[in-house]
Write an enzyme that holds these catalytic residues in place. Structure first.
Site, PDB file in Angstrom:
ATOM      1  N   GLU A 137     -41.752  41.628 -17.643  1.00  0.00           N
ATOM      2  CA  GLU A 137     -42.446  40.338 -17.434  1.00  0.00           C
ATOM      3  C   GLU A 137     -43.614  40.562 -16.570  1.00  0.00           C
ATOM      4  OE1 GLU A 137     -39.848  37.133 -16.337  1.00  0.00           O
ATOM      5  OE2 GLU A 137     -38.703  37.512 -18.263  1.00  0.00           O
TER       6      GLU A 137
ATOM      7  N   GLU B 125     -33.475  38.912 -25.938  1.00  0.00           N
ATOM      8  CA  GLU B 125     -33.037  37.578 -25.212  1.00  0.00           C
ATOM      9  C   GLU B 125     -33.308  36.356 -26.425  1.00  0.00           C
ATOM     10  OE1 GLU B 125     -34.829  37.276 -21.375  1.00  0.00           O
ATOM     11  OE2 GLU B 125     -35.062  39.438 -21.347  1.00  0.00           O
TER      12      GLU B 125
END
Length: 377
Positions: free
Chosen positions: A163, A268
């Site tokens: 991220e 995810e």
């Protein structure tokens, strides 16, 4: 919501849904996700602490039978592995690797460098001031070398950086960025490769279906590869919701990332059935909202209509994934069953969500049979 096309006169999704509804009347064929998608891509699951430590035995049976890849949900983040400077705790990560070896599963390390869930000491000196650039680089290097080196040859792939992009594709101005500069990303990949030259190295991020973020990720990967650094795959976090069909954008991103010469991983993966309290669904962990009844409508049970909608949504996703299975190496669900999903407490604490393939009793939901049917047909 966009529906999957009907073939042979029978709706794929309807068949899958009906098959599950009739489970009490017709004996279902015993199979598994891993076997159903064998030769296409690995099917993984994120494990929580209770599962990793062997306490949740019911879920572990599901993991052994259904999945051929595992990753820790939180147990390998830096705040857990190195809570104090130079003091490492490998209790849970060792257990994860042992479980992977026992199940002959592909173990993924998640993650090495992330601005969130990093220990506070990592970025400051004894007086609480930001450390120097050289100090933070040394701390990052030591952490990566210690962790990756410990599992050399056992953990086959690493989420090296997690991220690092803003929604517009620019680099997030994290502590790593502010203190080291944008080159912290290439340094992280360099250190990981030094620690295990055979391990696969990944970049992982959410909302990667967005054109702007897609462009930023492509630039990031191409820049790393141009500098001779190893990058094996890009992880497209897949935290979605029923309110928006993103299959077109997702497919465009898969093709764009594959064109950089790396594999694509769907990471995810979960699909919330609950209303999202903001206009745009994201996975920014810092978001938090107040719980209200309208945001938690299925406390006791989820209606059949929502089960069907969930099956439809997953089927649309997997239709794209199967179409591009030559580009995708792994699909990992973010959790084993609905009881453990982080969607129960993010972005609103105390909700009851149903985003995975198995319910709170580890039983397959209608969506499970839908995906098995798609894999076989």
């Amino acid at each position: 919501m966009k529906k999957i096309k009907i073939t042979l006169g029978i709706g794929i999704l309807s068949l899958g849904f009906l098959a599950c509804n009739n489970v009490s009347h017709h004996k279902q064929e015993v199979t598994s996700l891993a076997k159903a998608f064998e030769g296409k891509f690995l099917i993984g699951a994120a494990l929580n602490s209770a599962q990793i430590l062997g306490e949740d035995t019911a879920a572990l049976k599901l993991v052994a039978s259904q999945f051929n890849s595992i990753v820790a949900e939180n147990s390998m983040k830096s705040e857990v592995l190195q809570p104090q400077a130079g003091v490492f705790d490998f209790t849970e990560s060792d257990k994860l690797v042992e479980l992977g070896q026992k199940n002959k599963a592909f173990v993924v390390g998640h993650n090495l460098v992330w601005h969130s869930q990093a220990p506070a000491w990592f970025f400051v000196d004894k007086e609480g001031n930001d450390v120097s650039r050289d100090t933070l680089i040394e701390r990052m290097k030591n952490h990566i070398h210690e962790v990756v080196g410990r599992y050399r040859g056992k953990i086959k792939g690493w989420d090296v950086v997690n991220e690092a992009l803003n929604e517009d594709g620019s680099l997030r101005k994290s502590k790593f960025y502010h203190i080291i500069g944008p080159e912290y990303i290439e340094l992280a990949f360099q250190f990981a490769h030094e620690a295990d030259q055979d391990a696969e190295l990944y970049y992982n991020d959410y909302n990667m279906y967005k054109p702007e973020k897609r462009k930023g990720a492509v630039h990031l990967i191409e820049n790393l590869k141009a500098k001779g650094l190893r990058v094996d795959a890009i992880g497209m976090q897949a935290h979605y919701g029923l309110n928006k069909d993103l299959t077109k954008e997702i497919e465009e991103s898969i093709m764009a990332f594959a064109n950089t010469g790396v594999k694509v991983m769907i990471t995810e993966l979960d699909v919330s059935v609950l209303p999202f309290p903001a206009e745009e669904i994201t996975a920014e962990v810092s978001q938090s909202y107040q719980n209200k009844p309208e945001y938690n409508p299925y406390v006791e049970a989820v209606p059949d209509s929502i089960q069907k909608a969930l099956a439809d949504y997953y089927a649309n996703l997997f239709k794209v994934y199967l179409k591009h299975n030559d580009k995708i190496s792994r699909i990992t669900f973010w959790g084993v069953n609905d009881s453990q999903t982080w969607r129960n407490y993010w972005p609103i604490e105390g909700r009851t969500d149903y985003p995975l393939l198995f319910d709170r009793n580890n039983q397959p939901k209608p969506v499970y049979n839908t995906l098995i049917y798609l894999a076989k047909n």
